[in-house]
Every structure is written in C-alpha cells, then in structure tokens.
Enzyme design. Structure first.
Site, PDB file in Angstrom:
ATOM      1  N   LEU A   1      37.811  38.715  38.390  1.00  0.00           N
ATOM      2  CA  LEU A   1      38.023  39.675  37.446  1.00  0.00           C
ATOM      3  C   LEU A   1      37.774  41.106  38.197  1.00  0.00           C
ATOM      4  CD1 LEU A   1      35.985  38.706  34.172  1.00  0.00           C
ATOM      5  CD2 LEU A   1      38.792  38.679  34.560  1.00  0.00           C
ATOM      6  N   SER A   2      38.654  42.164  37.719  1.00  0.00           N
ATOM      7  CA  SER A   2      38.182  43.412  38.417  1.00  0.00           C
ATOM      8  C   SER A   2      36.647  43.735  38.144  1.00  0.00           C
ATOM      9  CB  SER A   2      38.995  44.547  37.494  1.00  0.00           C
ATOM     10  OG  SER A   2      38.452  45.754  38.015  1.00  0.00           O
TER      11      SER A   2
ATOM     12  N   LYS B   1      34.882  41.045  44.460  1.00  0.00           N
ATOM     13  CA  LYS B   1      35.783  40.475  45.630  1.00  0.00           C
ATOM     14  C   LYS B   1      35.895  41.535  46.783  1.00  0.00           C
ATOM     15  CE  LYS B   1      39.286  40.964  42.816  1.00  0.00           C
ATOM     16  NZ  LYS B   1      38.566  41.320  41.826  1.00  0.00           N
TER      17      LYS B   1
ATOM     18  N   SER C   1      44.634  37.947  41.432  1.00  0.00           N
ATOM     19  CA  SER C   1      45.592  36.989  41.260  1.00  0.00           C
ATOM     20  C   SER C   1      45.078  35.922  40.009  1.00  0.00           C
ATOM     21  CB  SER C   1      45.371  36.132  42.579  1.00  0.00           C
ATOM     22  OG  SER C   1      44.313  35.870  42.930  1.00  0.00           O
TER      23      SER C   1
END
Ligand code: ADP
Length: 177
Positions: A17-18, A22, A90
């Site tokens: 998720l945002s 990441k 993604s």
C-alpha cells in the site's frame, strides 16, 4: 556466458500500500547493495509517474500500463547486470504475474511490504490519506480502489515488526542466499 549472467541477475519487486515502506526500504536496500559492490537502482513508482508515466492516471487500465512500464524498465536494467529494486504499489496480482513472466530468465523476487492500512493511514508520509479523507483524491488503493495482496510472495516484510535495517537484511539474505 551472458545467459548465466542474466539468469542470475535478480529483480526485486516491492509491492504494498501507499505508505507501507516500499521507497524507504527500497532506498536502503539499494545503498546496501552498492556498499557490497553490486550495482543497483531504485525504480520508484512515484518517480515514474513524474516522467515516464506522466500520461497515465489511476484507472485500472492505466494502472496496468504503469506496472507494465515499470517492469519493462526493470528488465532492461537487469539484462545489463544492474539490480533493479522496484518500489511500486502494483495493486493487481495479474500485473505482478505479467511482470514476473516478462522478467524471465531473470530471477523475480516479489517482496510484500505488508503494512496494514490503518498503520499506513497514520504514517501518511505524503499526506495522501489526508487528501483521500477530504475527498480530494478518489480511487485510492486500499481505500477506494483494490489492492490484491500477494498470495505467495518470495518474502513478506511486516514493517510493524521489522525496523528498516532488519527488513533490508532479510531481503539481502534471500537475494544473496
Ligand atoms: P511507500 O513507498 O510504500 O509509499 P514510504 O517508504 O514512502 O512508503 O513511506 C513509509 C513511511 O513509513 C516512512 O515515513 C518511513 O519512515 C515509515 N516507516 C516506519 N517504520 C517503517 C519500517 N519498519 N519500514 C519502512 N518504513 C517505515
């Protein structure tokens, strides 16, 4: 032989998720790989959207195309012996599978940066969840647009349990095995 080099050159694909972590983990991982003498590049979804993918929005079709382009960049790099660390939400499993297939014969390592929505909402590093709450942003992944978590990622990183450096070491162990 070139075949041997390409087949062993991994693509690291960080999905989540945002606000999951990441970019944070991906950047730290790239630095760590460089320190080990391995050439590595961060392919960051937010950056791609500023140039290569600036013509794309957030419809399902555009999200598919966004991920396809990210994967294409990653494969180009991997074939040159550079380790791409892809940090892209993604959200669709099918797109990640297509990315995996396009990577062949490179090793595709899917890392699920597994952070619950409520934690991402509290972190809100880009103040995007705030804008979602105020109605300024619609079709937001995990809130008003789907996120399909990986069923069988090569690795799952629960960022509530692992500090960034621990997460990096876990990924490295898998890559360098
Ligand atoms: P994403 O790229 O998934 O949208 P970011 O990396 O931009 O997410 O933001 C994640 C935020 O969460 C950063 O502010 C980061 O400092 C914070 N954070 C807190 N704990 C962790 C952790 N264990 N791993 C990664 N990020 C973390």
């Amino acid at each position: 032989m070139p075949e041997q080099r390409t087949s062993s050159c991994p693509i690291l694909w960080l999905t989540g998720l945002s606000g999951a972590g990441k970019t944070t983990i991906g950047s730290a991982l790239v630095k760590r790989l460089l320190l080990l003498g391995l050439t590595s590049v961060l392919v960051d979804g937010d950056e791609l959207r500023q140039h290569l993918c600036q013509d794309l929005g957030f419809s399902a079709a555009d999200r598919h195309e966004n991920v396809r382009r990210g994967a294409a960049v990653a494969v180009l790099l991997a074939r040159q012996g550079i380790i791409p660390v892809v940090a892209m939400i993604s959200p669709y499993a099918e797109d990640r599978l297509t990315a995996r297939r396009s990577a062949f014969p490179c090793r595709f390592i899917e890392v699920y940066i597994d952070t619950p929505l409520e934690v991402c909402r509290i972190r809100d590093p880009k103040r995007l969840y705030q804008r979602v709450s105020s109605g300024e942003i619609t079709a937001f992944t995990g809130v008003s647009a789907p996120y399909e978590p990986p069923a069988e990622p090569e690795l799952r990183i629960k960022t509530e349990e692992y500090a960034v450096d621990v997460a990096v070491e876990r990924i490295l162990t898998l890559v360098l095995g």
